[in-house]
Design a protein around this motif. Structure first.
Motif, PDB file in Angstrom:
ATOM      1  N   GLY A   1     -79.439  41.972  25.137  1.00 19.64           N
ATOM      2  CA  GLY A   1     -78.295  42.733  24.648  1.00 19.64           C
ATOM      3  C   GLY A   1     -78.084  42.633  23.152  1.00 19.64           C
ATOM      4  O   GLY A   1     -77.318  43.426  22.576  1.00 19.64           O
ATOM      5  N   SER A   2     -78.747  41.691  22.491  1.00 21.14           N
ATOM      6  CA  SER A   2     -78.568  41.526  21.053  1.00 21.14           C
ATOM      7  C   SER A   2     -79.527  42.389  20.234  1.00 21.14           C
ATOM      8  O   SER A   2     -79.441  42.428  19.005  1.00 21.14           O
ATOM      9  CB  SER A   2     -78.755  40.053  20.670  1.00 21.14           C
ATOM     10  OG  SER A   2     -80.100  39.639  20.895  1.00 21.14           O
TER      11      SER A   2
ATOM     12  N   ILE B   1     -78.245  43.371  31.511  1.00 29.32           N
ATOM     13  CA  ILE B   1     -78.167  43.100  30.076  1.00 29.32           C
ATOM     14  C   ILE B   1     -77.882  41.616  29.889  1.00 29.32           C
ATOM     15  O   ILE B   1     -76.857  41.095  30.351  1.00 29.32           O
ATOM     16  CB  ILE B   1     -77.062  43.932  29.393  1.00 29.32           C
ATOM     17  CG1 ILE B   1     -77.208  45.427  29.755  1.00 29.32           C
ATOM     18  CG2 ILE B   1     -77.105  43.724  27.878  1.00 29.32           C
ATOM     19  CD1 ILE B   1     -78.504  46.056  29.308  1.00 29.32           C
TER      20      ILE B   1
ATOM     21  N   ILE C   1     -74.756  37.938  27.255  1.00 31.30           N
ATOM     22  CA  ILE C   1     -73.349  38.289  27.113  1.00 31.30           C
ATOM     23  C   ILE C   1     -72.554  37.137  26.491  1.00 31.30           C
ATOM     24  O   ILE C   1     -71.417  37.315  26.017  1.00 31.30           O
ATOM     25  CB  ILE C   1     -72.748  38.693  28.491  1.00 31.30           C
ATOM     26  CG1 ILE C   1     -71.359  39.321  28.335  1.00 31.30           C
ATOM     27  CG2 ILE C   1     -72.716  37.507  29.421  1.00 31.30           C
ATOM     28  CD1 ILE C   1     -71.334  40.596  27.558  1.00 31.30           C
TER      29      ILE C   1
ATOM     30  N   VAL D   1     -72.858  40.598  21.433  1.00 30.12           N
ATOM     31  CA  VAL D   1     -73.105  41.372  22.657  1.00 30.12           C
ATOM     32  C   VAL D   1     -71.789  41.637  23.384  1.00 30.12           C
ATOM     33  O   VAL D   1     -71.542  42.749  23.868  1.00 30.12           O
ATOM     34  CB  VAL D   1     -74.096  40.640  23.575  1.00 30.12           C
ATOM     35  CG1 VAL D   1     -74.319  41.444  24.859  1.00 30.12           C
ATOM     36  CG2 VAL D   1     -75.415  40.400  22.858  1.00 30.12           C
ATOM     37  N   SER D   2     -70.937  40.619  23.442  1.00 32.84           N
ATOM     38  CA  SER D   2     -69.653  40.763  24.134  1.00 32.84           C
ATOM     39  C   SER D   2     -68.793  41.847  23.491  1.00 32.84           C
ATOM     40  O   SER D   2     -68.180  42.671  24.193  1.00 32.84           O
ATOM     41  CB  SER D   2     -68.912  39.422  24.113  1.00 32.84           C
ATOM     42  OG  SER D   2     -67.662  39.529  24.749  1.00 32.84           O
TER      43      SER D   2
ATOM     44  N   LYS E   1     -70.156  45.445  24.244  1.00 34.31           N
ATOM     45  CA  LYS E   1     -70.427  45.719  25.659  1.00 34.31           C
ATOM     46  C   LYS E   1     -70.182  47.175  26.025  1.00 34.31           C
ATOM     47  O   LYS E   1     -71.031  47.832  26.637  1.00 34.31           O
ATOM     48  CB  LYS E   1     -69.575  44.793  26.529  1.00 34.31           C
ATOM     49  CG  LYS E   1     -69.770  45.013  28.024  1.00 34.31           C
ATOM     50  CD  LYS E   1     -68.950  44.018  28.832  1.00 34.31           C
ATOM     51  CE  LYS E   1     -69.112  44.255  30.334  1.00 34.31           C
ATOM     52  NZ  LYS E   1     -68.314  43.288  31.126  1.00 34.31           N
ATOM     53  N   GLN E   2     -69.026  47.721  25.655  1.00 33.40           N
ATOM     54  CA  GLN E   2     -68.718  49.098  26.018  1.00 33.40           C
ATOM     55  C   GLN E   2     -69.637  50.079  25.304  1.00 33.40           C
ATOM     56  O   GLN E   2     -70.040  51.100  25.882  1.00 33.40           O
ATOM     57  CB  GLN E   2     -67.260  49.420  25.702  1.00 33.40           C
ATOM     58  CG  GLN E   2     -66.796  50.770  26.256  1.00 33.40           C
ATOM     59  CD  GLN E   2     -66.974  50.889  27.765  1.00 33.40           C
ATOM     60  OE1 GLN E   2     -66.559  49.999  28.519  1.00 33.40           O
ATOM     61  NE2 GLN E   2     -67.612  51.969  28.218  1.00 33.40           N
TER      62      GLN E   2
ATOM     63  N   ILE F   1     -72.705  49.542  24.497  1.00 34.52           N
ATOM     64  CA  ILE F   1     -73.995  49.471  25.202  1.00 34.52           C
ATOM     65  C   ILE F   1     -73.940  50.327  26.463  1.00 34.52           C
ATOM     66  O   ILE F   1     -74.872  51.084  26.774  1.00 34.52           O
ATOM     67  CB  ILE F   1     -74.346  48.008  25.544  1.00 34.52           C
ATOM     68  CG1 ILE F   1     -74.612  47.223  24.255  1.00 34.52           C
ATOM     69  CG2 ILE F   1     -75.567  47.960  26.466  1.00 34.52           C
ATOM     70  CD1 ILE F   1     -74.784  45.728  24.472  1.00 34.52           C
ATOM     71  N   ILE F   2     -72.826  50.230  27.212  1.00 36.91           N
ATOM     72  CA  ILE F   2     -72.664  51.030  28.433  1.00 36.91           C
ATOM     73  C   ILE F   2     -72.710  52.517  28.094  1.00 36.91           C
ATOM     74  O   ILE F   2     -73.391  53.308  28.764  1.00 36.91           O
ATOM     75  CB  ILE F   2     -71.336  50.678  29.131  1.00 36.91           C
ATOM     76  CG1 ILE F   2     -71.388  49.245  29.662  1.00 36.91           C
ATOM     77  CG2 ILE F   2     -71.057  51.666  30.270  1.00 36.91           C
ATOM     78  CD1 ILE F   2     -70.065  48.750  30.228  1.00 36.91           C
TER      79      ILE F   2
ATOM     80  N   PHE G   1     -73.915  42.757  33.201  1.00 35.77           N
ATOM     81  CA  PHE G   1     -74.007  41.860  32.049  1.00 35.77           C
ATOM     82  C   PHE G   1     -74.005  40.402  32.530  1.00 35.77           C
ATOM     83  O   PHE G   1     -73.172  40.005  33.357  1.00 35.77           O
ATOM     84  CB  PHE G   1     -72.841  42.105  31.083  1.00 35.77           C
ATOM     85  CG  PHE G   1     -72.961  43.392  30.322  1.00 35.77           C
ATOM     86  CD1 PHE G   1     -73.471  43.413  29.031  1.00 35.77           C
ATOM     87  CD2 PHE G   1     -72.598  44.604  30.913  1.00 35.77           C
ATOM     88  CE1 PHE G   1     -73.592  44.617  28.328  1.00 35.77           C
ATOM     89  CE2 PHE G   1     -72.721  45.801  30.221  1.00 35.77           C
ATOM     90  CZ  PHE G   1     -73.225  45.806  28.925  1.00 35.77           C
TER      91      PHE G   1
ATOM     92  N   SER H   1     -75.392  36.079  31.394  1.00 34.86           N
ATOM     93  CA  SER H   1     -75.952  35.124  30.434  1.00 34.86           C
ATOM     94  C   SER H   1     -76.829  34.150  31.201  1.00 34.86           C
ATOM     95  O   SER H   1     -76.343  33.422  32.084  1.00 34.86           O
ATOM     96  CB  SER H   1     -74.850  34.351  29.703  1.00 34.86           C
ATOM     97  OG  SER H   1     -75.414  33.277  28.968  1.00 34.86           O
TER      98      SER H   1
END
Length: 426
Positions: free
Chosen positions: A246-247, A278, A281, A286-287, A290-291, A293-294, A308, A310
């Protein structure tokens, strides 16, 4: 992990039949008693759960079954040659070209599956088997059939319920470790995993096998980055976890790239259920995103809603494992309604009836007999003896070999060849 090897296998030759007559004081006219040769040993493959790789074939590459024993006097049959049994991992595909030039492949895709890949040569008949109403003292015997030899390829395709795919450094090994019993090496650099790793998920008394596929890169379907070696291991999985870092930038492009590589390698992989995950998180970057990315994934028409997690802190892992359990059970239920494969099935490769010529013309006045049985009788019989030669000529007539010679246009005085012998045609 050794998952591709080439080896040579050979079945045993059949034993020779012999010419013998019983001559005893209490039975001076006992008659012909030459025994039949024993059959050669078979080459047998069995899939075993105790074998995990093909590494043992790296050092031993020739596997030969035992020859059958020669027949004996008093109609004793020769001993059968010992079979050679070769244990291979479940999921091994055996590939070779047979003696008719046909491509053959066998898939040992369940435990204890057995294949008699090559039958041993049949033992030759002794003279006791040539007795007839018109020949009470046969002088002919038969040499054993030769065994067959093949050069085969073996490829191991791992059998797992779940495959973890993704680009290098996405965290696949870390995920495998946290959801299963595996202890894979992990590090923060690409290509830490250089071969597939297996782990077992235990959830609510359910058990699943998971395979971590080393990172895939562009043109993996062409073999780039050992792509072929890795992609083949997901062909048998029931579902895929598509893990993404995710990063990283351009997440949707990375997802599409991996899916394209799989489809180019095997279009059927497009049908394999996939869960988009993903990772990382736990990282603030990434956190926070998040939206976004979605949204990026939705706008790219990727038809998978992301989960999501970790792999470091285990956030979202329980939900992922529950989802895997639910999906695998759904797939297994569907499979159970279909025709089930029977484990432990013995598969005997049928011996096809061979069609062959009896005679070939070598030049204007020379013809060679190539009928296999005629060759074997000539080899095991004493054709220097006139009476034996007469019986051999009669046998050729019965076998249709002489008719083949006539059809070829043989003339009086022409030469007939068989093995290392030659005769004049009268």
């Amino acid at each position: 992990m050794i998952d591709f090897v080439k080896i040579t296998i050979k079945s045993g030759n059949g034993g020779n039949g012999i010419v013998s007559f019983t001559r005893e004081s209490n039975n001076p006219m006992g008659g012909p008693s030459g025994g039949k040769g024993g059959d050669g040993g078979d080459v047998i493959f069995i899939s075993s759960t105790t074998i995990k790789t093909l590494s043992k074939f790296k050092y031993k590459r020739h596997f030969f079954a035992e020859d059958g024993g020669d027949g004996g006097t008093t109609k004793k049959k020769g001993s059968k040659g010992k079979d050679i049994t070769i244990l291979v991992p479940v999921g091994t595909v055996i590939d070779y070209i047979d003696d008719e030039g046909k491509h053959i492949a066998h898939d040992l895709d369940s435990p204890n599956k057995q294949i008699v890949l090559i039958r041993g040569g049949k033992g030759g008949l002794g003279n006791s088997k040539f007795v007839s109403a018109t020949n009470q003292e046969p002088l002919l015997a038969e040499s054993g059939e030769l065994g067959k030899q093949f050069y085969i390829k073996m490829e191991l395709k791992l059998l797992a319920d779940v495959g973890i795919i993704g680009m290098p450094n996405a965290g696949k090994s870390s995920l495998l470790n946290v959801i299963s019993s595996a202890k894979s090496k992990t590090a923060n650099y690409p290509f830490t995993t250089l071969e597939p790793k297996l782990g077992t998920i235990n959830n609510y008394l359910e058990e699943f096998i998971v395979v971590d596929i080393p990172g895939l890169i562009k043109d993996a379907h062409k073999g780039v980055g050992l792509g072929h070696d890795f992609l083949k291991h997901i062909q048998r999985t029931k579902m895929l976890i598509h893990l993404v870092d995710g990063s990283e930038n351009n997440i949707s492009e990375r997802i599409i790239s991996i899916n394209n590589e799989m489809e180019k390698f095997d279009i059927n992989l497009k049908k394999t259920p996939q869960v988009l995950v993903i990772n990382k998180i736990d990282l603030e970057e990434v956190s926070i995103l998040k939206q976004e990315i979605i949204n990026e994934i939705e706008e790219s028409n990727i038809n998978h809603k992301p989960i999501f997690i970790s792999a470091i802190t285990s956030e979202g892992i329980n939900n992922l494992v529950d989802l895997i359990t639910e999906e695998i059970n759904r797939i297994r239920k569907i499979e159970s309604t279909k025709i089930k494969k029977i484990e432990g099935t013995n598969i005997i490769v049928p011996q096809m009836k061979m069609h062959y010529q009896s005679v070939i013309q070598e030049n204007d006045s020379s013809y060679r007999i190539i009928h296999p049985r005629a060759i074997r009788i000539a080899k095991a019989s004493n054709l220097d003896d006139w009476a034996t030669l007469i019986q051999f000529q009669a046998r050729l007539e019965r076998m249709g070999v002489n008719n083949s010679l006539r059809e070829k246009g043989i003339k009086q005085g022409d030469t007939v060849l068989i093995n290392d012998r030659d005769f004049q045609w009268d």
